[in-house]
Scaffold this active site. Structure first.
Site, short mmCIF file in Angstrom:
data_model
loop_
_atom_site.label_atom_id
_atom_site.label_comp_id
_atom_site.label_asym_id
_atom_site.label_seq_id
_atom_site.Cartn_x
_atom_site.Cartn_y
_atom_site.Cartn_z
N THR A 7 0.83 -1.20 0.00
CA THR A 7 0.00 0.00 0.00
C THR A 7 0.86 1.25 0.00
O THR A 7 2.01 1.21 0.45
CB THR A 7 -0.92 0.03 1.24
OG1 THR A 7 -1.85 1.12 1.12
CG2 THR A 7 -0.14 0.19 2.54
N LYS A 12 -3.79 3.35 6.17
CA LYS A 12 -3.94 1.89 6.20
C LYS A 12 -2.74 1.26 6.88
O LYS A 12 -2.89 0.32 7.66
CB LYS A 12 -4.05 1.33 4.77
CG LYS A 12 -5.39 1.53 4.10
CD LYS A 12 -5.40 0.75 2.79
CE LYS A 12 -6.68 0.95 2.01
NZ LYS A 12 -6.68 0.21 0.74
N ASP A 68 -7.86 -4.28 -0.22
CA ASP A 68 -8.73 -3.45 -1.05
C ASP A 68 -10.05 -3.29 -0.31
O ASP A 68 -10.55 -4.25 0.30
CB ASP A 68 -8.94 -4.04 -2.44
CG ASP A 68 -9.42 -2.96 -3.41
OD1 ASP A 68 -8.71 -1.96 -3.59
OD2 ASP A 68 -10.53 -3.10 -3.98
N PHE A 150 -9.78 8.33 7.73
CA PHE A 150 -9.54 8.82 6.36
C PHE A 150 -10.71 8.41 5.48
O PHE A 150 -11.64 7.74 5.93
CB PHE A 150 -8.21 8.27 5.83
CG PHE A 150 -8.20 6.77 5.64
CD1 PHE A 150 -8.02 5.93 6.72
CD2 PHE A 150 -8.36 6.21 4.38
CE1 PHE A 150 -8.02 4.55 6.56
CE2 PHE A 150 -8.35 4.84 4.20
CZ PHE A 150 -8.19 4.00 5.30
N GLY A 151 -10.62 8.81 4.23
CA GLY A 151 -11.61 8.40 3.23
C GLY A 151 -13.03 8.75 3.63
O GLY A 151 -13.35 9.90 3.95
N ASP A 153 -14.62 7.78 6.28
CA ASP A 153 -14.86 7.68 7.73
C ASP A 153 -15.77 8.79 8.28
O ASP A 153 -16.61 8.52 9.14
CB ASP A 153 -13.53 7.69 8.50
CG ASP A 153 -12.83 6.34 8.47
OD1 ASP A 153 -13.49 5.33 8.13
OD2 ASP A 153 -11.63 6.29 8.79
N ARG A 179 -11.57 -3.45 8.13
CA ARG A 179 -10.14 -3.80 8.03
C ARG A 179 -9.67 -4.49 9.31
O ARG A 179 -8.90 -5.44 9.25
CB ARG A 179 -9.30 -2.54 7.77
CG ARG A 179 -7.81 -2.83 7.57
CD ARG A 179 -7.04 -1.65 7.00
NE ARG A 179 -7.63 -1.19 5.77
CZ ARG A 179 -8.47 -0.14 5.67
NH1 ARG A 179 -8.74 0.60 6.74
NH2 ARG A 179 -9.00 0.19 4.52
P1 IMP Z 1 -8.57 1.44 -1.64
O1 IMP Z 1 -8.85 0.18 -0.91
O2 IMP Z 1 -7.26 2.03 -1.23
O3 IMP Z 1 -8.73 1.29 -3.13
O4 IMP Z 1 -9.63 2.50 -1.13
C1 IMP Z 1 -10.87 2.68 -1.73
C2 IMP Z 1 -11.51 3.94 -1.23
O5 IMP Z 1 -12.12 3.69 0.03
C3 IMP Z 1 -10.60 5.14 -1.01
O6 IMP Z 1 -11.31 6.30 -1.38
C4 IMP Z 1 -10.32 5.14 0.45
O7 IMP Z 1 -10.11 6.46 0.94
C5 IMP Z 1 -11.61 4.55 1.00
N1 IMP Z 1 -11.34 3.76 2.19
C6 IMP Z 1 -10.55 2.64 2.28
N2 IMP Z 1 -10.52 2.19 3.54
C7 IMP Z 1 -11.30 3.05 4.27
C8 IMP Z 1 -11.63 3.11 5.64
O8 IMP Z 1 -11.21 2.31 6.48
N3 IMP Z 1 -12.46 4.12 6.00
C9 IMP Z 1 -12.95 5.04 5.11
N4 IMP Z 1 -12.64 5.02 3.82
C10 IMP Z 1 -11.82 4.03 3.40
#
Ligand code: IMP
Length: 192
Positions: A7, A12, A68, A150-151, A153, A179
């Site tokens: 990653t 993460k 993912d 993040f993301g 959340d 996760r």
């Molecule tokens: P990826 O798994 O890195 O492809 O993430 C996919 C999308 O989901 C991205 O926009 C991340 O910011 C969001 N994301 C992944 N894990 C989390 C989390 O634990 N909480 C909130 N958003 C997440």
């Protein structure tokens, strides 16, 4: 045990290192001098996790795992799902993604705002593939709350709570998150 976490996402990495503990030394592709984006072009979260782990195994031939994750919103027929990272287009922008989701749900009543995070972790250990999955059910809020995580959340309240994942400490999130659940399975497996 040293293991590559495939990653470039620092959040993460922090979540995984905290969850797995000191017995595991997580290194990233960047630590090995690889800064390019790892391909994730598959139609499902599970296949994307496998694709990322396989890519790193092929490159370094070292034990590795990849995560993912997708957010599945029922009122959007499961979107953004596997497209969660780029839901509002290129380049990846988590804030714009959140704004788009809130806008798309602005007329959706409270009882129809159900959603879940789905996480797949693909591990390649001595060349053998193992996959672990975790799901966290919850609802999508009407506005952002909290500054942790993040993301998505700030707009996701897990079932049984009255605060978003961005209002939780790392330990709280790890205990109940998608996760965190997948990492528990990974850790149990590696400890055996
Ligand atoms: P990826 O798994 O890195 O492809 O993430 C996919 C999308 O989901 C991205 O926009 C991340 O910011 C969001 N994301 C992944 N894990 C989390 C989390 O634990 N909480 C909130 N958003 C997440």
């Amino acid at each position: 045990m040293e293991i590559i976490f495939a990653t470039a996402n620092k959040n993460k990495l922090i979540e995984a290192q905290k969850h797995l503990g000191e017995a595991f030394n997580l290194i990233t592709p960047a630590d090995l001098g690889f800064d390019d984006e790892i391909p994730e072009t598959c139609p499902t979260i599970r296949e994307n996790a496998i694709q990322k782990a396989q890519f790193i195994w092929d490159k370094f031939r070292k034990n590795c795992f990849a995560d993912d994750t997708g957010l599945e919103i029922d009122a959007l027929n499961g979107a953004p799902g596997v497209y969660s990272a780029r839901y509002s287009g290129e380049p990846k922008d988590p804030r714009r993604n959140v704004a788009l989701v809130l806008d798309q749900l602005k007329n959706t009543p409270d009882n129809e705002r159900t959603a879940r995070f789905r996480c797949a972790i693909a591990l390649i250990l001595d060349g053998n593939l193992h996959v672990f999955e975790g799901i966290c059910e919850g609802i999508i809020t009407r506005q952002c709350s909290g500054i942790e995580g993040f993301g998505y959340d700030p707009i996701f309240i897990p079932n049984g709570f009255d605060k978003t994942m961005a209002q939780m400490t790392l330990d709280e999130k790890n205990l109940i998150s998608h996760r965190g659940k997948a990492l528990t399975l990974l850790k149990d497996f590696l400890q055996k």
